[in-house]
Design a protein around this motif. Structure first.
Motif, PDB file in Angstrom:
ATOM      1  N   GLU A   1       0.616  -1.443   0.315  1.00 61.37           N
ATOM      2  CA  GLU A   1      -0.042   0.112   0.029  1.00 61.37           C
ATOM      3  C   GLU A   1       0.404   1.284  -0.128  1.00 61.37           C
ATOM      4  OE1 GLU A   1      -3.942   0.182   2.149  1.00 61.37           O
ATOM      5  OE2 GLU A   1      -2.696   2.054   3.516  1.00 61.37           O
ATOM      6  N   ALA A   2       2.257   1.207   0.329  1.00 65.56           N
ATOM      7  CA  ALA A   2       3.068   2.500   0.678  1.00 65.56           C
ATOM      8  C   ALA A   2       3.508   2.785  -0.326  1.00 65.56           C
ATOM      9  CB  ALA A   2       3.540   2.301   2.202  1.00 65.56           C
ATOM     10  N   ASP A   3       3.836   1.542  -1.133  1.00 65.80           N
ATOM     11  CA  ASP A   3       4.209   1.932  -2.500  1.00 65.80           C
ATOM     12  C   ASP A   3       3.730   2.745  -3.975  1.00 65.80           C
ATOM     13  OD1 ASP A   3       7.153   0.864  -2.393  1.00 65.80           O
ATOM     14  OD2 ASP A   3       5.846  -1.258  -2.356  1.00 65.80           O
ATOM     15  N   LEU A   4       2.415   2.436  -3.193  1.00 67.91           N
ATOM     16  CA  LEU A   4       0.988   2.619  -4.562  1.00 67.91           C
ATOM     17  C   LEU A   4       0.761   4.538  -4.227  1.00 67.91           C
ATOM     18  CD1 LEU A   4      -1.490  -0.398  -5.090  1.00 67.91           C
ATOM     19  CD2 LEU A   4       0.423   0.289  -6.535  1.00 67.91           C
ATOM     20  N   ILE A   5       0.622   4.167  -2.384  1.00 64.81           N
ATOM     21  CA  ILE A   5       0.628   5.446  -2.512  1.00 64.81           C
ATOM     22  C   ILE A   5       1.380   6.770  -2.487  1.00 64.81           C
ATOM     23  CG2 ILE A   5       0.488   7.129  -0.933  1.00 64.81           C
ATOM     24  CD1 ILE A   5      -0.633   5.275   0.945  1.00 64.81           C
ATOM     25  N   LYS A   6       3.240   6.152  -2.455  1.00 62.98           N
ATOM     26  CA  LYS A   6       4.171   6.840  -3.422  1.00 62.98           C
ATOM     27  C   LYS A   6       3.786   6.618  -4.290  1.00 62.98           C
ATOM     28  CE  LYS A   6       8.475   4.869  -1.528  1.00 62.98           C
ATOM     29  NZ  LYS A   6       9.351   4.105  -0.992  1.00 62.98           N
ATOM     30  N   GLU A   7       3.709   6.561  -5.473  1.00 63.58           N
ATOM     31  CA  GLU A   7       3.367   6.757  -7.064  1.00 63.58           C
ATOM     32  C   GLU A   7       2.199   7.080  -7.454  1.00 63.58           C
ATOM     33  OE1 GLU A   7       1.961   2.225  -8.721  1.00 63.58           O
ATOM     34  OE2 GLU A   7       4.255   2.449  -7.304  1.00 63.58           O
ATOM     35  N   ARG A   8       1.566   7.856  -6.688  1.00 64.41           N
ATOM     36  CA  ARG A   8       0.706   8.018  -7.445  1.00 64.41           C
ATOM     37  C   ARG A   8       0.259   9.197  -6.915  1.00 64.41           C
ATOM     38  NH1 ARG A   8      -0.454   3.083  -7.692  1.00 64.41           N
ATOM     39  NH2 ARG A   8      -2.483   2.186  -8.975  1.00 64.41           N
TER      40      ARG A   8
ATOM     41  N   PRO B   1       0.568  15.287  -4.020  1.00 63.60           N
ATOM     42  CA  PRO B   1       0.556  13.227  -4.049  1.00 63.60           C
ATOM     43  C   PRO B   1       0.435  13.202  -3.154  1.00 63.60           C
ATOM     44  CG  PRO B   1       3.345  15.192  -4.024  1.00 63.60           C
ATOM     45  CD  PRO B   1       2.154  15.883  -4.067  1.00 63.60           C
ATOM     46  N   LEU B   2      -0.330  11.373  -3.831  1.00 57.16           N
ATOM     47  CA  LEU B   2      -1.481  10.836  -3.087  1.00 57.16           C
ATOM     48  C   LEU B   2       0.017  11.006  -1.070  1.00 57.16           C
ATOM     49  CD1 LEU B   2      -4.311   9.529  -2.021  1.00 57.16           C
ATOM     50  CD2 LEU B   2      -2.666   7.686  -2.930  1.00 57.16           C
ATOM     51  N   ALA B   3       0.392  11.038  -1.039  1.00 61.14           N
ATOM     52  CA  ALA B   3       1.191  10.660   0.128  1.00 61.14           C
ATOM     53  C   ALA B   3       1.076  11.733   1.243  1.00 61.14           C
ATOM     54  CB  ALA B   3       2.776  10.468   0.266  1.00 61.14           C
ATOM     55  N   GLU B   4       1.098  13.065   0.130  1.00 64.85           N
ATOM     56  CA  GLU B   4       0.890  14.528   1.234  1.00 64.85           C
ATOM     57  C   GLU B   4      -0.273  14.069   1.903  1.00 64.85           C
ATOM     58  OE1 GLU B   4       1.783  17.792  -0.450  1.00 64.85           O
ATOM     59  OE2 GLU B   4       0.117  19.394   0.818  1.00 64.85           O
ATOM     60  N   ALA B   5      -1.615  13.699   1.040  1.00 68.39           N
ATOM     61  CA  ALA B   5      -2.672  14.404   1.274  1.00 68.39           C
ATOM     62  C   ALA B   5      -3.501  12.648   2.824  1.00 68.39           C
ATOM     63  CB  ALA B   5      -3.723  13.341   0.348  1.00 68.39           C
ATOM     64  N   MET B   6      -3.021  11.839   2.336  1.00 62.89           N
ATOM     65  CA  MET B   6      -2.678  10.514   3.636  1.00 62.89           C
ATOM     66  C   MET B   6      -2.074  10.962   4.330  1.00 62.89           C
ATOM     67  SD  MET B   6      -4.692   8.263   1.892  1.00 62.89           S
ATOM     68  CE  MET B   6      -4.651   6.799   2.596  1.00 62.89           C
ATOM     69  N   ALA B   7      -1.053  11.859   4.699  1.00 65.41           N
ATOM     70  CA  ALA B   7      -0.098  12.316   5.145  1.00 65.41           C
ATOM     71  C   ALA B   7      -1.392  13.641   6.825  1.00 65.41           C
ATOM     72  CB  ALA B   7       1.274  12.602   5.348  1.00 65.41           C
ATOM     73  N   ARG B   8      -2.022  14.215   5.176  1.00 66.01           N
ATOM     74  CA  ARG B   8      -2.502  15.609   6.526  1.00 66.01           C
ATOM     75  C   ARG B   8      -3.988  14.967   7.061  1.00 66.01           C
ATOM     76  NH1 ARG B   8      -3.661  20.175   2.554  1.00 66.01           N
ATOM     77  NH2 ARG B   8      -1.793  20.038   1.619  1.00 66.01           N
ATOM     78  N   MET B   9      -4.426  14.087   6.514  1.00 64.60           N
ATOM     79  CA  MET B   9      -5.555  13.072   7.005  1.00 64.60           C
ATOM     80  C   MET B   9      -4.620  12.703   8.007  1.00 64.60           C
ATOM     81  SD  MET B   9      -7.568  12.073   3.919  1.00 64.60           S
ATOM     82  CE  MET B   9      -7.216  11.078   2.598  1.00 64.60           C
TER      83      MET B   9
ATOM     84  N   LEU C   1      -6.858   1.316  -3.266  1.00 63.20           N
ATOM     85  CA  LEU C   1      -5.274   0.053  -3.516  1.00 63.20           C
ATOM     86  C   LEU C   1      -5.163  -1.250  -3.340  1.00 63.20           C
ATOM     87  CD1 LEU C   1      -3.290   3.311  -1.304  1.00 63.20           C
ATOM     88  CD2 LEU C   1      -3.694   3.559  -3.858  1.00 63.20           C
ATOM     89  N   SER C   2      -6.241  -1.804  -1.964  1.00 68.66           N
ATOM     90  CA  SER C   2      -5.965  -3.396  -1.961  1.00 68.66           C
ATOM     91  C   SER C   2      -6.368  -3.594  -3.245  1.00 68.66           C
ATOM     92  CB  SER C   2      -7.174  -3.940  -1.101  1.00 68.66           C
ATOM     93  OG  SER C   2      -7.093  -2.795   0.269  1.00 68.66           O
ATOM     94  N   GLN C   3      -7.421  -2.899  -3.598  1.00 69.92           N
ATOM     95  CA  GLN C   3      -7.812  -3.781  -5.464  1.00 69.92           C
ATOM     96  C   GLN C   3      -6.847  -3.608  -6.085  1.00 69.92           C
ATOM     97  OE1 GLN C   3     -11.765  -1.314  -6.250  1.00 69.92           O
ATOM     98  NE2 GLN C   3     -12.509  -2.323  -5.752  1.00 69.92           N
ATOM     99  N   GLU C   4      -5.510  -2.566  -6.242  1.00 72.14           N
ATOM    100  CA  GLU C   4      -4.849  -2.388  -7.442  1.00 72.14           C
ATOM    101  C   GLU C   4      -3.834  -3.309  -6.610  1.00 72.14           C
ATOM    102  OE1 GLU C   4      -4.937  -0.948  -9.628  1.00 72.14           O
ATOM    103  OE2 GLU C   4      -2.248  -1.478 -10.648  1.00 72.14           O
ATOM    104  N   ILE C   5      -3.504  -3.778  -5.513  1.00 70.54           N
ATOM    105  CA  ILE C   5      -2.270  -4.985  -5.031  1.00 70.54           C
ATOM    106  C   ILE C   5      -3.344  -6.033  -5.008  1.00 70.54           C
ATOM    107  CG2 ILE C   5      -1.368  -5.528  -2.898  1.00 70.54           C
ATOM    108  CD1 ILE C   5      -1.749  -3.175  -2.102  1.00 70.54           C
TER     109      ILE C   5
END
Lengths: 149, 572
Positions: free
Chosen positions: B416-423, B506-514, B546-550
């Motif tokens: 999940e962390a990889d996908l977050i990082k690349e999106r 970056p999605l990582a920034e959005a997830m971190a803020r939430m 992300l789970s579906q993608e994995i």
């Protein structure tokens, strides 16, 4: 919760204006006077914007124009009473408007804002009370009645 | 004055640390440059090593390389441990026979082709048959080893997963054992042919058996102990200190006892992953997170060690024959081995391309040969193997990348962390999420809420700019007075949006803020300047996506295995 928590003697007046625009202008001026932190132009614009979305004449002779503004820290209210009724307020039930409560709150004050709106409506939902307030000849008398309940 | 050579300032630690700092810092920068050129990062590390090492500026000299040896042993141990972690018993159950057949074929392929080719060149140049046969045998044995480190680093970098990746993980680690065994036989025969023999054939074999089997025993026993310790001692850092300390102990024991440290570390990893798959998962993650600087240091020192001197013309031919012979032998052997084992098509086509890297074991065996066969034979072997290693280390990783790309296995082993990082946010924003104009009456708001499953509803003005949000919790306030909902509109019951995020963030920034604000959602706007609503991201919906993608990628990885041998295809 009662209106006594929000009202002070100078915040109630017997309205002179006859039309919706005149009445709103009168109450905005009163709010500007009572609450020095409120910019009259900004409040006027916000009230006009809200009225453009849907009339705040909620029926049974009542109107509650309201807005949320930046920089306001406490919910506040001013009340206007019109014995002859306000023309052209486009009330939901088509009846004339006699009591107008102008409510202002801060942008982030979601809960206190709705609580004050609900309090105002609950206080004036009894037709006999409403009529007594409309019959008041002086603002002080109306203030006393509004804050007693 | 301090210099990089530790010997000049005896007792001082600064030079070694300076070398470590140089290697890790510039190695990382080099890798980033190569990644931008879409070349595996390991080539970047090695090139930086070449620049600062013996073939380049000479900042890292022979003594400095020697001083780095403990780090390199540790790096090899970490790599062995992580490879061991990939060897679950179900992988062996599924592919065990295939591993054995392909390993034998690719190792023997290189042995035969290199052995014959180099033997012929030496016979033509030297005119000495016995020397040609002896050296052919030695070159053949040395060429059968594959460097696991550079190969698996590419698999990790590109998050590869699938049948080809599984084969590479297992075989590049195991073929060191085959190379050692072949070398044992070859060196004994060579000694007898050239008349330089000092030990018996049985003795040589006994030593190799001890090196390999001893390492397996050491790794398995230490795996049982580490598993016990991890079960008994709960540590907040995930057991980093315990695991790293234990690994260093095992590697140190292997070195002290003269055993193969990669095999020992691999057996440790394999034992741990098979005893407690779930608990060991975090142990491997802990080591992975710790490993990057060690890898960088290791590969930079590999590059620094490489040296291309001025060779006579016939030696260049020997290097060429060795390199081409090894490539052809590995590829041909891998192909025929995969056919013999009825492996998946991707293994048949591309496995050979993953076997070019050559480093530690080959160079180590060459050094061993040079000390055993002193004089011309030893010198020729050392020079040929190190020069060929130079080319193979640069050629190998891009070939691995090509192979896993063609096999469709890149990017399938993601978390999940990889996908977050690349999106970015735009990739996951829900553009169909319902929103309300600020004048929408409550009746309409209730209708939409009843028909949808969102937890937040943005409110926009006539220009579609975000002005607030309606939440289910916030909406409860509108029931305070009877009939209120008849005259309230969206702007009356909305709250201020707690935060917003731009579509291109970056999605990582959005997830971190939430996460920081304990939010379940964020309204998404076109940009920080343009507040028009683009949609909403909700944590639960992002996680579901992300789970579906994995799952999709893991299924794709399973599909790389192709139909089982003998399966009925195309029943229609």
């Amino acid at each position: 919760m009662s209106l006594a928590n929000y009202l002070k003697p100078g915040q109630v007046k017997i309205l002179v204006g006859k039309t919706k625009a005149e009445v709103l202008e009168e109450l905005i001026a009163l709010a500007g006077k009572c609450f020095p932190g409120v910019d009259r132009d900004v409040l006027s614009e916000a009230i006009a914007h809200r009225e453009s979305l849907m009339s705040t004449g909620i029926g049974q002779g009542l109107a509650v124009p309201h807005a949320r503004l930046d920089g306001v820290t406490e919910p506040m209210v001013v009340v206007g009473i019109s014995k002859g009724g306000v023309a052209g307020y486009e009330s939901l039930d088509g009846s004339g408007v006699h009591v107008v409560l102008l409510i202002v709150a801060g942008k982030g004050q979601h809960e206190p804002y709705l609580r004050l709106l609900a309090t105002a409506v609950n206080v004036l939902k009894d037709p006999a009370v409403r009529q007594d307030i409309i019959n008041c000849s002086a603002a002080e008398q109306a203030y006393a009645m509004l804050t007693r309940m | 004055m301090y210099t990089l050579a530790a010997t000049e300032v005896d007792g001082a630690h600064l030079p070694v640390l300076l070398v470590v700092g140089l290697a890790i810092f510039f190695g990382t920068i080099g890798a980033k440059i190569f990644q931008r050129l879409r070349i595996p990062q390991v080539v970047g590390y090695i090139c930086i090593g070449l620049i600062v090492g013996r073939s380049g500026l000479g900042l890292i000299d022979a003594q400095a390389i020697k001083n780095l040896a403990p780090f390199n042993f540790f790096a090899l141990g970490v790599i062995g441990f992580l490879i061991g972690g990939e060897l679950h018993r179900d992988v062996f159950r599924k592919f065990g026979t295939q591993f054995f057949k392909i390993l034998l074929a690719e190792g023997m392929g290189a042995f035969v082709v290199v052995g014959v080719g180099t033997g012929v060149v030496i016979w033509l140049v030297q005119g000495d048959v016995s020397m040609a046969v002896a050296m052919g045998l030695l070159f053949g044995a040395i060429s059968s080893a594959t460097a696991p480190a550079a190969t698996v680093d590419v698999l990790w970098e590109y998050k590869a997963m699938g049948v080809l990746t599984t084969m590479v993980f297992a075989i590049v680690a195991l073929d060191d054992g085959l190379a050692l065994a072949l070398y044992g036989i070859a060196s004994s025969v060579a000694e007898n042919i050239t008349g330089t023999g000092t030990g018996s054939f049985l003795r040589t074999f006994g030593k190799i058996a001890y090196e390999l089997l001893g390492a397996v025993v050491l790794g398995v026993v230490s795996g049982f102990i580490l598993n016990f310790l991890l079960r008994k001692i709960r540590q907040e850092d995930g057991g980093l200190g315990l695991i790293i300390g234990w690994m260093a102990l095992v590697i140190g024991c292997a070195l002290a006892l003269g055993m193969d440290l990669i095999v020992a570390a691999m057996a440790l990893g394999a034992t741990l992953t098979n005893l407690a798959p779930r608990r060991s998962h975090s142990a491997f993650s802990v080591v992975e997170s710790f490993a990057t600087p060690i890898y960088v240091l290791f590969f930079v020192s590999v590059g620094a060690r490489l040296s291309v001197g001025s060779l006579p013309a016939w030696m260049w031919i020997l290097v060429l024959v060795y390199s081409i012979g090894r490539t052809v032998g590995k590829m041909g052997g891998a192909y025929f081995g995969a056919r013999w084992a009825k492996a998946a098509p991707s293994v048949r086509k591309y496995f050979g391309l993953c076997l070019f890297s050559q480093a530690g074991v080959s160079v180590g065996l060459a050094i061993l040969a040079s000390s055993r066969f002193e004089g011309e034979i030893g010198n020729i072997i050392i020079l040929t193997v190190t020069t060929s290693t130079f080319a193979m280390q640069l050629l190998g990783p891009p070939c691995v990348k090509y192979a896993i790309r063609k096999a469709g296995e890149i990017g399938l082993n993601v978390t999940e962390a990889d996908l977050i990082k690349e999106r970015d946010v735009a990739a996951v924003v829900d553009r169909e999420s319902p929103s309300f104009n600020e004048g929408t009456p409550m009746k309409e708001i209730f209708r939409v809420i009843a028909e949808t499953d969102a937890t937040v509803y943005p409110v926009v003005d006539n220009e579609k700019r975000l002005v607030g949000v309606i939440t289910l919790a916030g909406l409860k306030q509108s029931f305070r007075a009877e009939g209120m909902s008849q005259w309230l509109v969206a702007i009356d019951v909305m709250e201020l949006a707690p935060d917003t995020i731009a579509e291109k963030a970056p999605l990582a920034e959005a997830m971190a803020r939430m996460s920081e604000q304990s939010l379940e959602y964020l309204p998404v706007v076109e940009s920080e300047q343009d507040l028009r609503l683009a949609g909403v991201i909700e944590v639960r919906k992002v996680k579901r996506l992300l789970s579906q993608e994995i799952l999709r990628r893991h299924r794709a990885a399973e599909e790389t295995e192709g139909p089982a041998p003998g399966a009925i295809v195309g029943q229609g």
